[in-house]
Motif scaffolding. Sequence first.
Motif, PDB file in Angstrom:
ATOM      1  N   ARG A 116      -0.101  25.032  22.806  1.00 37.56           N
ATOM      2  CA  ARG A 116      -0.971  24.170  23.598  1.00 37.56           C
ATOM      3  C   ARG A 116      -0.312  23.834  24.939  1.00 37.56           C
ATOM      4  NH1 ARG A 116      -5.158  20.842  22.821  1.00 37.56           N
ATOM      5  NH2 ARG A 116      -5.140  21.129  20.590  1.00 37.56           N
ATOM      6  N   LYS A 117       0.973  23.504  24.913  1.00 38.73           N
ATOM      7  CA  LYS A 117       1.678  23.164  26.153  1.00 38.73           C
ATOM      8  C   LYS A 117       1.660  24.333  27.141  1.00 38.73           C
ATOM      9  CE  LYS A 117       4.814  19.735  24.224  1.00 38.73           C
ATOM     10  NZ  LYS A 117       6.204  19.445  23.850  1.00 38.73           N
ATOM     11  N   ARG A 118       1.866  25.549  26.632  1.00 42.68           N
ATOM     12  CA  ARG A 118       1.834  26.731  27.507  1.00 42.68           C
ATOM     13  C   ARG A 118       0.487  26.854  28.197  1.00 42.68           C
ATOM     14  NH1 ARG A 118       5.383  31.734  27.155  1.00 42.68           N
ATOM     15  NH2 ARG A 118       7.274  30.864  26.277  1.00 42.68           N
ATOM     16  N   HIS A 119      -0.579  26.656  27.434  1.00 40.86           N
ATOM     17  CA  HIS A 119      -1.919  26.792  28.009  1.00 40.86           C
ATOM     18  C   HIS A 119      -2.272  25.623  28.915  1.00 40.86           C
ATOM     19  CE1 HIS A 119      -3.435  30.521  26.346  1.00 40.86           C
ATOM     20  NE2 HIS A 119      -2.699  30.261  25.290  1.00 40.86           N
ATOM     21  N   GLU A 120      -1.707  24.456  28.658  1.00 41.56           N
ATOM     22  CA  GLU A 120      -1.951  23.308  29.532  1.00 41.56           C
ATOM     23  C   GLU A 120      -1.319  23.510  30.901  1.00 41.56           C
ATOM     24  OE1 GLU A 120      -0.615  19.951  27.270  1.00 41.56           O
ATOM     25  OE2 GLU A 120      -2.504  19.828  26.155  1.00 41.56           O
ATOM     26  N   LEU A 121      -0.315  24.375  30.980  1.00 41.75           N
ATOM     27  CA  LEU A 121       0.311  24.674  32.272  1.00 41.75           C
ATOM     28  C   LEU A 121      -0.627  25.443  33.187  1.00 41.75           C
ATOM     29  CD1 LEU A 121       3.890  25.700  31.114  1.00 41.75           C
ATOM     30  CD2 LEU A 121       3.208  23.573  32.241  1.00 41.75           C
TER      31      LEU A 121
ATOM     32  N   GLY B  81     -11.944  24.694  33.749  1.00 46.40           N
ATOM     33  CA  GLY B  81     -11.166  24.606  34.976  1.00 46.40           C
ATOM     34  C   GLY B  81      -9.736  25.089  34.824  1.00 46.40           C
ATOM     35  N   GLY B  82      -9.505  25.960  33.838  1.00 48.82           N
ATOM     36  CA  GLY B  82      -8.162  26.492  33.611  1.00 48.82           C
ATOM     37  C   GLY B  82      -7.326  25.666  32.662  1.00 48.82           C
ATOM     38  N   ALA B  83      -7.874  24.567  32.156  1.00 50.82           N
ATOM     39  CA  ALA B  83      -7.113  23.699  31.254  1.00 50.82           C
ATOM     40  C   ALA B  83      -6.981  24.294  29.855  1.00 50.82           C
ATOM     41  CB  ALA B  83      -7.769  22.326  31.162  1.00 50.82           C
ATOM     42  N   CYS B  84      -7.884  25.173  29.481  1.00 49.36           N
ATOM     43  CA  CYS B  84      -7.876  25.883  28.199  1.00 49.36           C
ATOM     44  C   CYS B  84      -8.350  25.049  27.018  1.00 49.36           C
ATOM     45  CB  CYS B  84      -6.505  26.450  27.856  1.00 49.36           C
ATOM     46  SG  CYS B  84      -5.776  27.435  29.157  1.00 49.36           S
ATOM     47  N   TYR B  85      -8.191  23.749  27.080  1.00 48.21           N
ATOM     48  CA  TYR B  85      -8.530  22.852  25.979  1.00 48.21           C
ATOM     49  C   TYR B  85      -9.264  21.630  26.492  1.00 48.21           C
ATOM     50  CZ  TYR B  85      -5.126  25.464  23.247  1.00 48.21           C
ATOM     51  OH  TYR B  85      -4.458  26.456  22.596  1.00 48.21           O
TER      52      TYR B  85
ATOM     53  N   GLU C 235     -12.256  23.188  16.429  1.00 53.62           N
ATOM     54  CA  GLU C 235     -11.406  24.333  16.803  1.00 53.62           C
ATOM     55  C   GLU C 235     -10.193  23.890  17.624  1.00 53.62           C
ATOM     56  OE1 GLU C 235     -11.586  27.507  15.823  1.00 53.62           O
ATOM     57  OE2 GLU C 235     -13.338  27.095  14.603  1.00 53.62           O
ATOM     58  N   ASP C 236      -9.682  22.725  17.314  1.00 53.06           N
ATOM     59  CA  ASP C 236      -8.517  22.145  17.985  1.00 53.06           C
ATOM     60  C   ASP C 236      -8.724  21.955  19.485  1.00 53.06           C
ATOM     61  OD1 ASP C 236      -6.047  20.944  17.484  1.00 53.06           O
ATOM     62  OD2 ASP C 236      -4.976  22.684  18.236  1.00 53.06           O
ATOM     63  N   GLY C 237      -9.995  21.865  19.906  1.00 56.77           N
ATOM     64  CA  GLY C 237     -10.314  21.574  21.298  1.00 56.77           C
ATOM     65  C   GLY C 237     -10.280  22.752  22.248  1.00 56.77           C
ATOM     66  N   VAL C 238     -10.084  23.962  21.736  1.00 60.94           N
ATOM     67  CA  VAL C 238      -9.998  25.132  22.612  1.00 60.94           C
ATOM     68  C   VAL C 238     -11.331  25.350  23.332  1.00 60.94           C
ATOM     69  CG1 VAL C 238     -10.670  26.877  20.890  1.00 60.94           C
ATOM     70  CG2 VAL C 238      -9.145  27.500  22.749  1.00 60.94           C
ATOM     71  N   CYS C 239     -11.267  25.765  24.569  1.00 65.63           N
ATOM     72  CA  CYS C 239     -12.469  26.055  25.356  1.00 65.63           C
ATOM     73  C   CYS C 239     -13.156  27.286  24.769  1.00 65.63           C
ATOM     74  CB  CYS C 239     -12.092  26.313  26.819  1.00 65.63           C
ATOM     75  SG  CYS C 239     -13.485  26.823  27.847  1.00 65.63           S
ATOM     76  N   PHE C 240     -14.457  27.179  24.504  1.00 62.50           N
ATOM     77  CA  PHE C 240     -15.190  28.298  23.905  1.00 62.50           C
ATOM     78  C   PHE C 240     -15.539  29.374  24.923  1.00 62.50           C
ATOM     79  CE2 PHE C 240     -17.092  25.650  20.193  1.00 62.50           C
ATOM     80  CZ  PHE C 240     -15.851  25.614  19.597  1.00 62.50           C
ATOM     81  N   ARG C 241     -15.462  29.072  26.208  1.00 58.52           N
ATOM     82  CA  ARG C 241     -15.780  30.105  27.208  1.00 58.52           C
ATOM     83  C   ARG C 241     -14.606  31.076  27.400  1.00 58.52           C
ATOM     84  NH1 ARG C 241     -19.172  31.901  30.879  1.00 58.52           N
ATOM     85  NH2 ARG C 241     -18.408  32.630  32.884  1.00 58.52           N
ATOM     86  N   CYS C 242     -13.396  30.543  27.524  1.00 64.14           N
ATOM     87  CA  CYS C 242     -12.236  31.413  27.797  1.00 64.14           C
ATOM     88  C   CYS C 242     -11.334  31.586  26.570  1.00 64.14           C
ATOM     89  CB  CYS C 242     -11.430  30.863  28.956  1.00 64.14           C
ATOM     90  SG  CYS C 242     -10.572  29.308  28.603  1.00 64.14           S
TER      91      CYS C 242
END
Length: 135
Positions: free
Chosen positions: A69-74, A98-102, A110-117
């Motif tokens: 999660r931290k990697r994707h939050e970057l 907006g690139g936040a991923c979550y 689904e642990d908050g993951v963005c369904f588009r990306c």
Amino acid sequence: MSYYEDLLRRPEWKAKREEILLTRKFCYDCGRAHWTRKLEIHHSYYELGRMPWDYPDRALIPLCRECHRKRHELGPAPSVRRSDGRVVKNPPVCSRCGGACYFSQFKHVEDGVCFRCWGSGFDFDAVTEMENSEK
């Protein structure tokens, strides 16, 4: 269920994931062992049209969920290789997250993951459109 999520349920991905975890049993970022935390596999880059299991081992990094999660939050993945072989550095970010991923407010789904990306942080469709417009 999305196409990418379907791919991650296929036996080819499960076999590749297990192959990675047989030799790398610790989170790459924090060092936690897989028996204390379930490890996920992070793709260090993406290539359009490439199946999740068709990446070289060096591109697949075992991470615990927290570090993943931290990697994707970057931010989004640093690059995408198009089907014509050209690399798009800093690809267009996902228009939904907006690139936040979550989305932390949807952590319960689904642990908050963005369904588009699906956690990549970038817009596959925009990269594909860029490639098609140049043809």
